[in-house]
Design a protein around this motif. Structure first.
Motif, PDB file in Angstrom:
ATOM      1  N   VAL A   1       0.826  -1.209   0.000  1.00 26.78           N
ATOM      2  CA  VAL A   1       0.000   0.000   0.000  1.00 26.78           C
ATOM      3  C   VAL A   1       0.859   1.258   0.000  1.00 26.78           C
ATOM      4  O   VAL A   1       0.522   2.261  -0.642  1.00 26.78           O
ATOM      5  CB  VAL A   1      -0.971  -0.005   1.210  1.00 26.78           C
TER       6      VAL A   1
ATOM      7  N   ASN B   1      -1.871  -1.986  14.598  1.00 28.48           N
ATOM      8  CA  ASN B   1      -3.247  -1.491  14.485  1.00 28.48           C
ATOM      9  C   ASN B   1      -3.670  -0.684  15.720  1.00 28.48           C
ATOM     10  O   ASN B   1      -4.607  -1.038  16.431  1.00 28.48           O
ATOM     11  CB  ASN B   1      -4.221  -2.646  14.251  1.00 28.48           C
TER      12      ASN B   1
ATOM     13  N   THR C   1       0.366   9.237  -1.055  1.00 28.54           N
ATOM     14  CA  THR C   1       0.232   7.869  -0.549  1.00 28.54           C
ATOM     15  C   THR C   1      -0.025   7.877   0.954  1.00 28.54           C
ATOM     16  O   THR C   1      -0.927   7.192   1.445  1.00 28.54           O
ATOM     17  CB  THR C   1       1.516   7.060  -0.868  1.00 28.54           C
TER      18      THR C   1
ATOM     19  N   GLY D   1      -3.528   9.062   1.702  1.00 26.45           N
ATOM     20  CA  GLY D   1      -4.517   8.023   1.426  1.00 26.45           C
ATOM     21  C   GLY D   1      -4.596   6.993   2.541  1.00 26.45           C
ATOM     22  O   GLY D   1      -5.694   6.581   2.944  1.00 26.45           O
ATOM     23  N   VAL D   2      -3.442   6.584   3.060  1.00 28.47           N
ATOM     24  CA  VAL D   2      -3.420   5.610   4.163  1.00 28.47           C
ATOM     25  C   VAL D   2      -4.068   6.214   5.408  1.00 28.47           C
ATOM     26  O   VAL D   2      -4.856   5.556   6.092  1.00 28.47           O
ATOM     27  CB  VAL D   2      -1.979   5.142   4.451  1.00 28.47           C
TER      28      VAL D   2
ATOM     29  N   GLU E   1      -6.321   8.631   5.566  1.00 27.39           N
ATOM     30  CA  GLU E   1      -7.768   8.776   5.355  1.00 27.39           C
ATOM     31  C   GLU E   1      -8.476   7.435   5.533  1.00 27.39           C
ATOM     32  O   GLU E   1      -9.555   7.365   6.115  1.00 27.39           O
ATOM     33  CB  GLU E   1      -8.037   9.369   3.973  1.00 27.39           C
ATOM     34  N   ARG E   2      -7.851   6.376   5.035  1.00 24.20           N
ATOM     35  CA  ARG E   2      -8.426   5.025   5.193  1.00 24.20           C
ATOM     36  C   ARG E   2      -8.449   4.631   6.670  1.00 24.20           C
ATOM     37  O   ARG E   2      -9.415   4.048   7.162  1.00 24.20           O
ATOM     38  CB  ARG E   2      -7.574   4.061   4.384  1.00 24.20           C
ATOM     39  N   TYR E   3      -7.383   4.954   7.370  1.00 26.16           N
ATOM     40  CA  TYR E   3      -7.263   4.641   8.792  1.00 26.16           C
ATOM     41  C   TYR E   3      -8.326   5.371   9.612  1.00 26.16           C
ATOM     42  O   TYR E   3      -8.997   4.771  10.445  1.00 26.16           O
ATOM     43  CB  TYR E   3      -5.843   5.025   9.234  1.00 26.16           C
ATOM     44  N   THR E   4      -8.491   6.677   9.377  1.00 24.04           N
ATOM     45  CA  THR E   4      -9.499   7.428  10.142  1.00 24.04           C
ATOM     46  C   THR E   4     -10.924   7.043   9.751  1.00 24.04           C
ATOM     47  O   THR E   4     -11.816   7.091  10.587  1.00 24.04           O
ATOM     48  CB  THR E   4      -9.312   8.955   9.985  1.00 24.04           C
ATOM     49  N   ALA E   5     -11.126   6.640   8.506  1.00 25.09           N
ATOM     50  CA  ALA E   5     -12.459   6.204   8.071  1.00 25.09           C
ATOM     51  C   ALA E   5     -12.911   4.966   8.843  1.00 25.09           C
ATOM     52  O   ALA E   5     -14.101   4.717   8.990  1.00 25.09           O
ATOM     53  CB  ALA E   5     -12.463   5.925   6.569  1.00 25.09           C
ATOM     54  N   SER E   6     -11.938   4.201   9.383  1.00 26.65           N
ATOM     55  CA  SER E   6     -12.274   2.994  10.150  1.00 26.65           C
ATOM     56  C   SER E   6     -12.648   3.328  11.593  1.00 26.65           C
ATOM     57  O   SER E   6     -12.970   2.441  12.369  1.00 26.65           O
ATOM     58  CB  SER E   6     -11.084   2.026  10.136  1.00 26.65           C
TER      59      SER E   6
END
Length: 193
Positions: A59, A90, A110, A113-114, A116-121
């Motif tokens: 990623v 994690n 990059t 993006g990581v 944003e994906r992390y906070t979206a969880s």
């Protein structure tokens, strides 16, 4: 996180990830070896560490350099490797100090993006930056600090107040508003010596 940092530091460390500015990495390890060491140090099973490391390296676009020594990594590669190490277990909360400083635009995108994906969880990222445009584009909640004191805190709109930008609000909050950086430099520019 619900734990006292001073009374139960081990429990807190298990729940947080940290990427400090100027992070020192073990330079004589490869990126993959560094992640393997970090994950095992955190008590994760070896096969799980290897699985997560493979995914993070992919990623973060580090697969091609995973067997190179960290000493040969660029600043962007080091930041991405440090981020991978901070995310490997994690954590519930990630602390980042100037995560985009000295990073090329591709690596910055990059990393963004990581994150944003992390906070979206549902996870939380706390980061410091002197670049107000970056703060405006990434953050939901802001605290402005100067001389070790919080000058303002709240949503972007609350901290910005009536200012046109967060940069303008920041300058006012830290007492630098209206300062003319060009005054007294009448000799600068124009081709004259």
């Amino acid at each position: 996180v619900g734990h006292d940092v001073w009374r139960d530091p081990a429990e807190v460390k298990a729940r947080i990830g940290v990427l400090p500015e100027g992070l020192r990495l073990f330079e004589r390890l490869s990126g993959r070896e560094l992640l393997g060491y970090t994950g095992r140090l955190r008590g994760l099973p070896g096969d799980e560490v290897d699985r997560r490391a493979t995914q993070l390296l992919d990623v973060l676009d580090l697969t091609g350099a995973q067997h190179k020594l960290v000493v040969d990594y660029s600043t962007g590669m080091r930041k991405k490797t440090g981020l991978a190490a901070a995310l490997l277990h994690n954590p519930e909360v990630l602390f980042l100090d100037e995560p985009f400083e000295g990073v090329d635009p591709v690596s910055a995108q990059t990393i963004r993006g990581v994150l944003e994906r992390y906070t979206a969880s549902g996870a939380t990222v706390v980061f410091s930056s002197h670049v107000m445009e970056l703060v405006e584009s990434l953050c939901d909640w802001v605290a402005v600090m100067a001389a070790g004191r919080i000058r303002a805190t709240g949503t972007l709109a609350e901290v910005r107040g009536g200012a046109a930008s967060l940069q303008e609000a920041f300058l006012e909050l830290v007492g630098a508003g209206g300062r003319d950086a060009g005054s007294g430099l009448d000799w600068l520019g124009g081709g004259s010596r």
